[in-house]
Scaffold this active site. Structure first.
Site, PDB file in Angstrom:
ATOM      1  N   PHE A  53     -19.363  14.173 -26.119  1.00 36.30           N
ATOM      2  CA  PHE A  53     -19.245  13.269 -27.014  1.00 36.30           C
ATOM      3  C   PHE A  53     -18.941  11.688 -26.660  1.00 36.30           C
ATOM      4  CE2 PHE A  53     -14.896  12.691 -25.994  1.00 36.30           C
ATOM      5  CZ  PHE A  53     -14.497  13.629 -25.030  1.00 36.30           C
ATOM      6  N   TYR A  74       0.686  -1.108   0.132  1.00 33.76           N
ATOM      7  CA  TYR A  74      -0.027   0.084   0.031  1.00 33.76           C
ATOM      8  C   TYR A  74       0.768   1.237   0.005  1.00 33.76           C
ATOM      9  CZ  TYR A  74      -3.645   3.269   0.869  1.00 33.76           C
ATOM     10  OH  TYR A  74      -4.377   4.552   0.952  1.00 33.76           O
TER      11      TYR A  74
HETATM   12  N1  PM9 Z   1      -6.729  11.400 -25.064  1.00 37.49           N
HETATM   13  C1  PM9 Z   1      -7.801  10.099 -27.012  1.00 37.49           C
HETATM   14  O1  PM9 Z   1      -8.469   9.162 -27.613  1.00 37.49           O
HETATM   15  C2  PM9 Z   1      -8.541   9.385 -24.721  1.00 37.49           C
HETATM   16  C3  PM9 Z   1      -9.600  10.144 -24.077  1.00 37.49           C
HETATM   17  S1  PM9 Z   1     -10.718  11.422 -25.137  1.00 37.49           S
HETATM   18  C4  PM9 Z   1     -11.438  10.560 -26.278  1.00 37.49           C
HETATM   19  O2  PM9 Z   1      -7.065  10.846 -27.714  1.00 37.49           O
HETATM   20  C5  PM9 Z   1      -4.035  14.473 -24.071  1.00 37.49           C
HETATM   21  C6  PM9 Z   1      -3.646  15.205 -25.143  1.00 37.49           C
HETATM   22  C7  PM9 Z   1      -5.091  13.415 -24.646  1.00 37.49           C
HETATM   23  C8  PM9 Z   1      -5.844  12.504 -23.468  1.00 37.49           C
HETATM   24  C9  PM9 Z   1      -6.578  11.602 -23.870  1.00 37.49           C
HETATM   25  C10 PM9 Z   1      -6.008  13.121 -22.331  1.00 37.49           C
HETATM   26  C11 PM9 Z   1      -6.383  12.417 -21.345  1.00 37.49           C
HETATM   27  C12 PM9 Z   1      -4.815  14.103 -21.969  1.00 37.49           C
HETATM   28  N2  PM9 Z   1      -4.172  15.066 -23.113  1.00 37.49           N
HETATM   29  O3  PM9 Z   1      -7.556   9.765 -21.379  1.00 37.49           O
HETATM   30  O4  PM9 Z   1      -7.494  10.636 -18.903  1.00 37.49           O
HETATM   31  O5  PM9 Z   1      -4.935  13.045 -25.657  1.00 37.49           O
HETATM   32  O6  PM9 Z   1      -5.614   9.061 -19.676  1.00 37.49           O
HETATM   33  O7  PM9 Z   1      -5.731  11.229 -20.712  1.00 37.49           O
HETATM   34  C13 PM9 Z   1      -7.582  10.471 -25.443  1.00 37.49           C
HETATM   35  P1  PM9 Z   1      -6.632  10.140 -20.342  1.00 37.49           P
END
Ligand code: PM9
Length: 462
Positions: free
Chosen positions: A452, A74
């Site tokens: 979306f 942990y």
């Molecule tokens: N990006 C993508 O498919 C997954 C979620 S939105 C459909 O492109 C950037 C530049 C990203 C991103 C996620 C995140 C968030 C932050 N910045 O999905 O929470 O492209 O790990 O990251 C997606 P997490």
């Protein structure tokens, strides 16, 4: 003339996962049941899944082996300290705040830095990033170069900050109202477009002059490093590892979704240089994510992540093959005359739905409709990146109308072959030939936030 020598992926395949082709009737039924939203399809109804490159990469044998040595303590997990070392070695940040994925890091960062009424300049919005900035009471202001909004512009660094626009935001609001600037590497919503090292350096200098923090979204910094190596003078002989460290040197910290460059299926982190800021982040982390030595990850997740971080820079051939595969698909489409965002970006090919479906106005959701039509044709799943993703203005209640109305086909890393790319291109070409038949959509359900992901639609009767 020198003989052409092809390159291939720097790996061979050890494990395979069968995928299933469905009939057109099955797909028509599936997309209707999914409310014409590709996020609501079941993956077993998808043939080639290009919804996202997020968390969909294939791990290496070393990463799978690393899972077995994960320390699930942990507190004070050995795997956490391995991750700290890997992040410091590869990105150069000393203070690591582990989170369950990128948006966990964005949440913590926004909560510790943003006061209601603050303004956060950035190079084009990203959905979850802007959500967390607004959720903390801030307002995002886009200061990306104009070329980023033009799908046909061949400008090599469409991810650059426009420093005149940034200066104007500072002049208008005052530096005290700007807690940090949010600099995304290889800008996702612009089509996976990089920033130049010169621009990163100049933006950082401007921030320092005004005492404003510069925080990277380094989620796809590896792909940005590749473009700097390929396109920017003075970097052709520098390794990807060196370029990545230099990118990060022009920042006070970064949020990272490890589900992309870092080659894992889940994970992320906030990395900082300042111990006081990191302490504030850790104090929130324990309330929202988990203890400071695991955040939202298990020990084995952190172990696979530490291995993935080192692996992505262990040879330049990795990123060359990754971007090379995306470019291969993009070039097939360009040759066939399909309107796509150019130059082809690092993580996916983006179809220009506005140009493909000129008979649909933006409020008939052309990119959403094109995504559904592509799925029905060949079982290929993409994602809308246009007006639906952009959401509504909280003050006026009106849609944001982004200039880019795109369908993204994001390529998971190390998952599909060149033959898959050929099949995808053939399907897009077929749909393009029949584009006049594609009609508009309207909402049957519209969520208030990040609509979306869960929105539902129906075709507008003609
Ligand atoms: N990006 C993508 O498919 C997954 C979620 S939105 C459909 O492109 C950037 C530049 C990203 C991103 C996620 C995140 C968030 C932050 N910045 O999905 O929470 O492209 O790990 O990251 C997606 P997490």
């Amino acid at each position: 003339m020198e003989k052409r020598r092809s390159w291939a992926e720097p790996f061979r395949i050890k494990v395979v996962e069968p995928i299933r082709m469905t009939t057109a009737e099955e797909r028509e039924r599936a997309i209707a049941e999914a409310g014409y939203n590709s996020f609501l399809l079941r993956s077993e109804d998808v043939y080639i899944d290009l919804l996202t490159d997020s968390g969909t990469s294939a791990m290496s044998d070393h990463q799978w082996a690393a899972l077995m040595v994960g320390d699930e303590a942990y507190a004070g997990s050995r795997s956490f300290y391995r991750l700290v070392e890997a992040v410091e070695e590869v990105y150069g940040y000393q203070e690591l705040v582990p989170t369950h994925q990128g948006r966990g890091a964005e949440h913590i960062l926004s909560q510790i830095l943003i006061e209601p009424g603050d303004v956060i300049p950035g190079n084009m919005y990203f959905t979850t990033t802007r959500f967390h900035q607004e959720y903390a009471g801030g307002r995002f202001v886009d200061v990306i170069v104009d070329e980023a909004h033009d799908p046909s512009s061949l400008y090599p660094f469409k991810g650059n900050f426009d420093l005149d626009k940034l200066q104007a935001v500072i002049d208008e609001h005052g530096a005290a109202r700007i807690p940090y600037i949010s600099f995304e590497t290889n800008v996702n919503m612009a089509g996976g477009q990089p920033a130049s090292m010169a621009n990163l350096r100049a933006t950082y200098e401007l921030c320092r002059q005004h005492d404003i923090l510069m925080i990277l979204d380094a989620t796809r910094a590896l792909e940005n490093a590749y473009y700097i190596q390929q396109r920017e003078e003075g970097y052709a002989d520098r390794s990807i590892a060196e370029i990545l460290r230099e990118i990060c040197s022009y920042s006070d910290g970064a949020t990272v979704s490890s589900k992309k460059d870092n080659l894992v299926n889940i994970g992320g982190f906030l990395a900082l240089r300042d111990l006081d800021l990191a302490t504030r982040a850790r104090n929130l982390l324990v309330a929202f994510e988990g203890l400071q030595t695991y955040g939202g990850m298990s020990g084995r997740d952190m172990e696979a992540l530490a291995t993935g971080i080192r692996e992505m820079v262990s040879t330049d051939d990795h990123v060359r093959a990754r971007v090379g595969q995306v470019e291969y698909l993009g070039d097939l489409l360009i040759e066939a005359g399909i309107p796509v965002v150019r130059p082809i970006g690092g993580h996916g090919v983006f179809l220009d739905a506005r140009a493909i479906l000129p008979h649909l106005t933006q409020d008939l959701f052309p990119a959403q409709a094109l995504t559904a039509a592509l799925y029905v044709d060949g079982g290929v799943r993409g994602m809308e990146r246009g007006i639906v993703s952009a959401g509504r203005d909280h003050e006026t209640g009106e849609h944001h109308y982004p200039k880019l109305e795109l369908v993204r086909l994001a390529i998971p890393r190390r998952v599909y072959t060149q033959a898959h790319m050929d099949v995808v291109a053939e399907s897009i070409i077929t749909v393009h030939e029949q584009r006049d038949r594609i009609g508009g959509l309207r909402f049957t359900y519209e969520p208030d936030e990040l609509r979306f992901f869960q929105a539902r639609f129906e075709p507008i009767p003609t």
